[in-house]
Design an enzyme around this catalytic site. Sequence first.
Site, PDB file in Angstrom:
ATOM      1  CG  HIS A 191      -1.944   0.967   1.368  1.00 31.16           C
ATOM      2  ND1 HIS A 191      -2.878   1.103   0.283  1.00 31.16           N
ATOM      3  CD2 HIS A 191      -2.262   1.978   2.243  1.00 31.16           C
ATOM      4  CE1 HIS A 191      -3.696   2.167   0.523  1.00 31.16           C
ATOM      5  NE2 HIS A 191      -3.245   2.666   1.616  1.00 31.16           N
ATOM      6  NE  ARG A 298       2.299  -7.098  -8.740  1.00 28.38           N
ATOM      7  CZ  ARG A 298       3.056  -6.228  -9.243  1.00 28.38           C
ATOM      8  NH1 ARG A 298       2.764  -5.022  -9.000  1.00 28.38           N
ATOM      9  NH2 ARG A 298       4.136  -6.741  -9.507  1.00 28.38           N
ATOM     10  NE  ARG A 334      -0.463 -11.995  -9.781  1.00 23.44           N
ATOM     11  CZ  ARG A 334       0.646 -11.368  -8.981  1.00 23.44           C
ATOM     12  NH1 ARG A 334       1.818 -11.808  -9.377  1.00 23.44           N
ATOM     13  NH2 ARG A 334       0.477 -10.595  -7.948  1.00 23.44           N
ATOM     14  CG  ASP A 457       7.801 -14.438  -6.100  1.00 22.19           C
ATOM     15  OD1 ASP A 457       6.300 -14.541  -5.857  1.00 22.19           O
ATOM     16  OD2 ASP A 457       8.314 -13.684  -5.231  1.00 22.19           O
TER      17      ASP A 457
END
Lengths: 580, 104
Positions: A191, A298, A334, A457
């Site tokens: 955020h 996202r 996603r 990742d």
Amino acid sequence: MEILRGISVAPGVVIGEAVVLDAADYRIPFRTVGPADLPRELEKLDHAFSLSVNELGKQTEWLNAHLGRDAANVFDWHLGVLKDERLRSSIETLIREQNAAAAYAASTVMRNYQRRFMQMSDPLLVERIRDVQDIERRLLRHILGEAREDLSHLSKPVVLVAHDLTPTQTAHLTSTKVLGVALDAGAATSHTAILLRSLGRPGVIGLGDVSTRVSAGDTVILDGTNQIVITNPSVATLEEYKAREAAYVRFTSELSELKDLPAETRDECRVELLCNIEFPHESAIGLAKGGDGVGLYRTEFLFLRHETTPSEDEQYEAYKEAILGAGGKPVTIRTFDLGADKYTQQRSYDQERNPMLGLRSIRYSLQHLDMFKVQLRAILRASEHGRVKVMFPLINSLMEFRQARMTLHDAMEDLEDLGRHVRGEVPVGMMLETPAAAIQVKEFCREVGFISVGTNDLTQYLLAVDRGNERVCQLYSPAHPAVVRTLRDVIRACTRAGIECSLCGEMAGQPLFTLLLLGMGLRKFSMAPANIPEVKKLIRLATISQAERVARRALSFDTELQVTNYLTDETRKLLPEDPI
Amino acid sequence: MNLVKETFVTESTEAIRSVTVRDREGLHARPVMRFVDLAQRFKARVTVRNASLKGEPVDGKSAMQMMLLEATQGSVLEIHTRGVDAESAAQALSDLVEKGFQLS
């Protein structure tokens, strides 16, 4: 002068005076008072409660007006607690019966409550600890009455330096007086990062102990582009940075002129630049920056906005907004990537020892099929508004992909049963972000509709490094030969199989890696909207043959340092003056 | 001899309701505040106990205590009211929980 290295969450360069936010404890001057002082302590407490309630009421109003109901809702319970008569009387009792000072009594009672929440088994209740700490801080601030850093009364532009940001503090980032943020903590809540990026302010986190090395009033240089913070700069450094600050401002305005020009190399190779978004309204921003669509939406950020799991209709509305905002260009959605450092871990009491290797992402979804199907139905319903693609995160095996795809078909059937026909075809693909998936890329190419490489990742798993861990985050580097070679193999396999391959990790938006990726055959880059103009500028200055040469050479190196230095030199040739 | 049995009828009435928490997230911030705000409108004393955890009764008008109830999905709560409007308080509060807090 000290140079501290961290992780950038938002680019840009600013120079400003530091405001240091207190990490945790207020210094409580004394614990007990003489009996004659009791009335005064009780009055202090009473006054502090009134001030707190008043202050919170105003903040809630402000939040409501500027950031909407959801941001304001966070404080409803805070207000309820401050008005709680039982709570107040338990503090008063401590003062009367134990001669406690108001600050000590308030702190003791609040900490007792924190302890009780810590003992609970419900994961969601653990978040309440932070709320109670926030409330305690607020009360203490008014009891102690010292001139604490109050972000709502900044008189000049400042750089915020802190250990981490509490919910209350995050709300203040939108103030025009906050130039940027420097944090000790290695994992800013997304955020915070998003807010900074959308406000165009730099942010550097993972600095370890910057909050102890900077005092209020110190001059601080915050270089979000190079991931450093310089404290008490020398005169020479200050001059250099003033020039850089000015250059950055010029640079960003220059870039906006590129908006309508295509991302095409000098030898006319067209490259697609898409954007990564977290909130629905960002797709329109991406379009405005000259993007070719949304390469990654996202969706887990819907959880940040709602305290409860967003309903199918709420999700549908969000997806619809994102799709319409893309103006006919494709939007890749996603499915929820929950777990690890995100939302669920924060809220989980029984925190997994190894969240990165744990129940996250698609695994979480496949173990929560109801929730998963709700999302899939919402996506399918929204798909009628534009060109939608569905992508599953962290796919690690063919079985996993097949299961997820089957669930999507189940969701489609659910809708058919309700008489809602899903028109057209919705391509289904995966995020490639684990070593196993990289190794099996050829097999995956036979099953999926498209692949998007999640280098954030993937790099972490390949190098076995947690980039959120301040102690080792410097070991994280996409320039590591192992990462570069893996990417080459993946892109090559996709190209040969005729499967569309894009890259949506941070690397895609970093000009340092553009030539390398282009040279390895990548033609689709997805990045934060703010990075599109920069990358486009570089692509327009390059040729494919040049990029291929760069890639070949970069792949020949043994160490990350050699790769980084080489890429920096080559990129500088095309962008001599721009911040890289 | 007349044994006059005197029953002391005080002004107050009492009511008890048992409800089950429906919401997946249990009684989190918004529901707790809605419950507390509603409870505060009544004169009656309100206590709530988490029967599933065999817990002690807490003050239904206290935002902190209601949060400490640990009421999760499926928890059975016992709402106990005492006072002139005990009956309507108990009814209103149990309706609120029964309906689930999704509609806010």
